[in-house]
Design a protein around this motif. Structure first.
Motif, mmCIF file in Angstrom:
data_model
loop_
_atom_site.group_PDB
_atom_site.id
_atom_site.type_symbol
_atom_site.label_atom_id
_atom_site.label_comp_id
_atom_site.label_asym_id
_atom_site.label_seq_id
_atom_site.Cartn_x
_atom_site.Cartn_y
_atom_site.Cartn_z
ATOM 1 N N PHE A 396 -1.577 7.736 -1.626
ATOM 2 C CA PHE A 396 -2.694 6.889 -1.700
ATOM 3 C C PHE A 396 -2.304 5.524 -0.901
ATOM 4 C CE2 PHE A 396 -0.597 6.305 -5.663
ATOM 5 C CZ PHE A 396 -0.378 4.921 -5.868
ATOM 6 N N ASP A 397 -3.360 4.802 -0.572
ATOM 7 C CA ASP A 397 -3.084 3.286 0.090
ATOM 8 C C ASP A 397 -3.322 2.380 -1.134
ATOM 9 O OD1 ASP A 397 -2.560 4.657 2.554
ATOM 10 O OD2 ASP A 397 -4.881 4.531 2.993
ATOM 11 N N GLU A 398 -2.692 1.141 -0.994
ATOM 12 C CA GLU A 398 -2.688 0.229 -1.882
ATOM 13 C C GLU A 398 -4.085 -0.594 -1.967
ATOM 14 O OE1 GLU A 398 0.166 -2.827 -1.181
ATOM 15 O OE2 GLU A 398 -0.442 -3.135 0.922
ATOM 16 N N SER A 399 -4.286 -1.370 -3.074
ATOM 17 C CA SER A 399 -5.524 -2.011 -3.342
ATOM 18 C C SER A 399 -5.406 -3.175 -2.286
ATOM 19 C CB SER A 399 -5.667 -2.600 -4.748
ATOM 20 O OG SER A 399 -6.523 -3.410 -4.797
ATOM 21 N N ILE A 422 1.011 10.387 -15.545
ATOM 22 C CA ILE A 422 2.360 11.079 -15.018
ATOM 23 C C ILE A 422 3.062 10.356 -14.290
ATOM 24 C CG2 ILE A 422 1.136 13.442 -14.809
ATOM 25 C CD1 ILE A 422 0.836 12.942 -11.975
ATOM 26 N N SER A 423 2.937 9.078 -13.909
ATOM 27 C CA SER A 423 3.492 8.083 -12.855
ATOM 28 C C SER A 423 2.951 6.688 -13.044
ATOM 29 C CB SER A 423 3.409 8.752 -11.502
ATOM 30 O OG SER A 423 4.333 7.842 -10.628
ATOM 31 N N VAL A 424 3.916 5.524 -12.737
ATOM 32 C CA VAL A 424 3.530 4.457 -12.813
ATOM 33 C C VAL A 424 4.220 3.695 -11.704
ATOM 34 C CG1 VAL A 424 3.447 1.918 -14.036
ATOM 35 C CG2 VAL A 424 2.934 3.952 -15.236
ATOM 36 N N ILE A 425 3.833 3.001 -10.641
ATOM 37 C CA ILE A 425 4.172 2.609 -9.569
ATOM 38 C C ILE A 425 4.083 1.174 -9.372
ATOM 39 C CG2 ILE A 425 4.643 2.849 -6.916
ATOM 40 C CD1 ILE A 425 2.639 5.400 -8.581
ATOM 41 N N ASN A 431 4.270 -0.291 -0.193
ATOM 42 C CA ASN A 431 4.281 -0.970 1.182
ATOM 43 C C ASN A 431 3.024 -0.398 1.992
ATOM 44 O OD1 ASN A 431 4.502 -2.577 3.243
ATOM 45 N ND2 ASN A 431 6.498 -1.256 3.980
ATOM 46 N N GLY A 432 2.061 -0.862 1.568
ATOM 47 C CA GLY A 432 0.771 -0.215 2.457
ATOM 48 C C GLY A 432 0.202 1.089 1.777
ATOM 49 N N SER A 433 1.087 1.981 1.721
ATOM 50 C CA SER A 433 0.727 3.317 0.962
ATOM 51 C C SER A 433 2.069 3.802 0.138
ATOM 52 C CB SER A 433 0.357 4.433 1.701
ATOM 53 O OG SER A 433 1.145 4.732 2.788
ATOM 54 N N THR A 434 1.668 4.823 -0.614
ATOM 55 C CA THR A 434 3.122 5.305 -1.421
ATOM 56 C C THR A 434 2.532 6.766 -1.753
ATOM 57 O OG1 THR A 434 4.314 5.078 -3.422
ATOM 58 C CG2 THR A 434 2.099 4.871 -3.757
ATOM 59 N N THR A 435 3.787 7.516 -2.012
ATOM 60 C CA THR A 435 3.576 9.078 -2.337
ATOM 61 C C THR A 435 4.219 9.295 -3.682
ATOM 62 O OG1 THR A 435 3.642 9.638 -0.086
ATOM 63 C CG2 THR A 435 4.391 11.325 -1.533
ATOM 64 N N VAL A 436 3.723 10.190 -4.600
ATOM 65 C CA VAL A 436 4.012 10.472 -5.603
ATOM 66 C C VAL A 436 4.186 12.170 -5.805
ATOM 67 C CG1 VAL A 436 3.730 10.456 -8.366
ATOM 68 C CG2 VAL A 436 3.263 8.583 -6.734
ATOM 69 N N LEU A 437 5.316 12.725 -6.292
ATOM 70 C CA LEU A 437 5.367 14.176 -6.433
ATOM 71 C C LEU A 437 5.056 14.643 -7.790
ATOM 72 C CD1 LEU A 437 8.370 15.152 -4.303
ATOM 73 C CD2 LEU A 437 5.771 15.143 -3.741
#
Length: 555
Positions: A396-399, A422-425, A431-437
């Motif tokens: 997803f892309d950041e706010s 399931i996750s806290v980032i 940095n603009g967007s992030t990925t979680v598995l």
């Protein structure tokens, strides 16, 4: 031998007439002393001092005479018409003569001042009654029956109008007063004058030297006095004013109402030899009556006021060190005020004027930071989901909001009602967007996801998505089949996949090798063991055998 001489004419005697013995009798006549000659008198010689009877225009003079003499003298006074107007006399053993209640224009003088005491010496007025009174009345020139002054003595005060404690019938009463038939319009005045001391004392024999103009004594003990200036002093422990209605103590100064005077009504508290220790007074403002104030103070210096032994707050005793613990300040209780020495929680709003600072930082900066702090952040953007082997890749892309501190990723397996985090980032990891598995699921199903941006005070709205999982668990690896005399030993490596439900082994036995196929195979094992021994059937000992080992994915 007695000789009697009758004389029927006037007799003039230019010398003395002496009767050594016998008597001088006047039948139906008078014995007259000329008025114009004060030397005309009748002298009666008794045992002791002589007694003199003068005429009505001059005086009657009685010398001192010891009580107990046998001599009893007296005489009567008549008007010209023969009316008896008075008896004056002295009897033996102190018995007084009687008088009539009529006018007598003469003088009576006690020559040597006989003592008036309980033995009855001096002039005695006896009412000779247990219920009456003795008295002297001083009549007016007119209205003699209604305008007069009097001195009156009652041997029992209850016979007048005074009740005295005790059952004695000898509660004596002496009244000095005046009467006037026009009391409503004419004054009745009782004045004591001619001396500079008045002492009112209960009967006592104690010696006392008066020092004040009026003194109130109790058996020789001074109880109160009034000095020449009108100052009243009580030597008891209280001054009491009693009334069935309002009882007032009035202090008035500057009674002539002259302007510019500074006298003040006051109460002084004194002790230890007349030292003034405190006072209560009216501080008058001669220019504005509304500014008058009641002052309670000692003569000078600092002071404290107490009620019920509790100190009173005033302008001279307030602030730090006063010891005052006020319940309220301007009607507000103390628990509504913030203290600067402890942490404080405010339940109301605080407004500061523009340009003011806190620790050197302008309040507008705090306001901006606060607004950003409490603002609802915008949500993250462009949620993307992809299945990779046994995991789901979430991107997803950041706010766009600057107050975001972190992001939360939530999932729900099978439906969209039971989400779990399931996750806290953290924001600084994006940095603009992030990925979680995501590998939180354990079956081949549909997984639902939602992502929110989190600020200090609020969370953003959610972005959501879902993915239907298609990938299955890989088959066991390193399959090894070893023929034995009448069996086959089958071994393999189990896949390390959380989605694995179990292992299935199938077998097909035929005489023609070309006829072997899985569709005709029979299931011979189902479980999670990594090996299996297959016993060859007796009818299949000469046939060809083929085995299929498969992983079954949990659904």
């Amino acid at each position: 031998m007695a000789v009697y001489h009758d004389i029927d004419a006037n007799v003039r005697i230019n010398g003395s007439l002496t009767l050594p013995s016998g008597s001088l009798t006047l039948n139906d006549g008078k014995f007259t002393l000329p008025v114009g000659d004060s030397s005309n008198k009748i002298e009666l010689n008794g045992s002791g001092t002589a007694y003199v009877i003068g005429n009505e225009s001059y005086y009657l003079k009685y010398g001192a005479h010891a009580r107990g003499d046998d001599l009893s003298i007296g005489h009567k006074f008549y008007r010209g018409n023969g009316e008896l107007i008075a008896n004056i006399g002295y009897g033996g053993d102190g018995t007084p003569g009687n008088r009539l209640d009529s006018y007598f224009a003469g003088h009576v003088e006690i020559e040597q001042g006989l003592a008036i005491n309980k033995n009855g010496d001096g002039i005695t007025f006896n009412h000779n009654s247990s219920t009456g009174y003795s008295g002297i009345r001083f009549e007016s020139a007119s209205n003699t029956n209604s305008d007069f002054g009097f001195i009156r003595y009652y041997s029992d005060a209850s016979n007048y109008r005074y009740d005295i404690d005790g059952s004695s019938s000898e509660n004596s009463l002496l009244i000095i007063g005046t009467e006037n038939d026009e009391a409503a319009t004419a004054g009745e005045i009782l004045a004591l004058q001619g001396g500079n001391k008045i002492v009112l004392d209960v009967n006592t024999t104690a010696a006392h030297t008066p020092t004040s103009i009026v003194e109130f004594m109790d058996r020789g003990t001074l109880r109160a006095d009034i000095d020449i200036y009108g100052n009243f002093t009580s030597y008891g422990n209280e001054i009491r004013i009693k009334h069935t209605g309002d009882a007032s103590l009035v202090l008035e100064s500057d009674t002539d109402n002259d302007s510019g005077e500074v006298g003040k009504p006051q109460v002084l508290f004194m002790q230890d030899g007349g030292i003034t220790t405190a006072s209560i007074y009216l501080d008058q403002d001669t220019t504005l009556a509304s500014n008058n104030k009641l002052v309670i103070a000692p003569p000078g210096g600092s002071y404290d006021l107490f009620i019920h032994n509790q100190k009173i707050l005033h302008t001279g005793n307030m602030g730090s060190g006063s010891g005052i613990d006020a319940d309220k300040l301007r009607g507000i209780t103390g628990d509504k005020f913030a203290r600067k020495d402890i942490d404080v929680t405010f339940n109301g709003n605080i407004t500061m004027a523009a340009g003011k600072t806190v620790d050197g930082v302008e309040i507008s900066t705090f306001k901006q930071s606060y607004d950003e702090h409490v603002a609802v952040p915008s949500p993250p953007q462009n949620l993307r989901l992809q299945e990779i082997l046994d995991e789901v890749q979430i991107t997803f892309d950041e706010s766009s909001s600057s107050n975001v501190t972190h992001y939360e990723v939530w999932s729900s397996i099978g439906d969209d009602t039971s989400y779990g985090l399931i996750s806290v980032i953290n924001q600084d990891e994006v940095n603009g967007s992030t990925t979680v598995l995501d590998s939180s699921y354990a079956s081949k199903t549909t997984v639902y996801y939602k992502v929110v941006a989190v600020a200090p005070a609020h969370k953003s709205t959610e972005i959501t998505g879902s993915i239907s999982l298609q990938n299955t668990v890989g088959n066991p690896a390193n399959l090894l089949i070893t023929p034995e005399f009448d069996s086959y030993f089958i071994r393999y490596d189990l896949p390390r996949d959380r989605r694995l439900s179990h292992i299935e082994i199938k077998c097909h036995a035929v005489s023609d090798v070309n006829s072997l196929n899985e569709s005709n195979a029979t299931l011979i094992y189902s479980g999670l063991s990594d090996s299996f021994i297959y016993d060859i059937k007796e009818n299949d000992l000469d046939k060809y055998h083929q085995f299929w080992v498969s992983s079954i994915t949990r659904s």
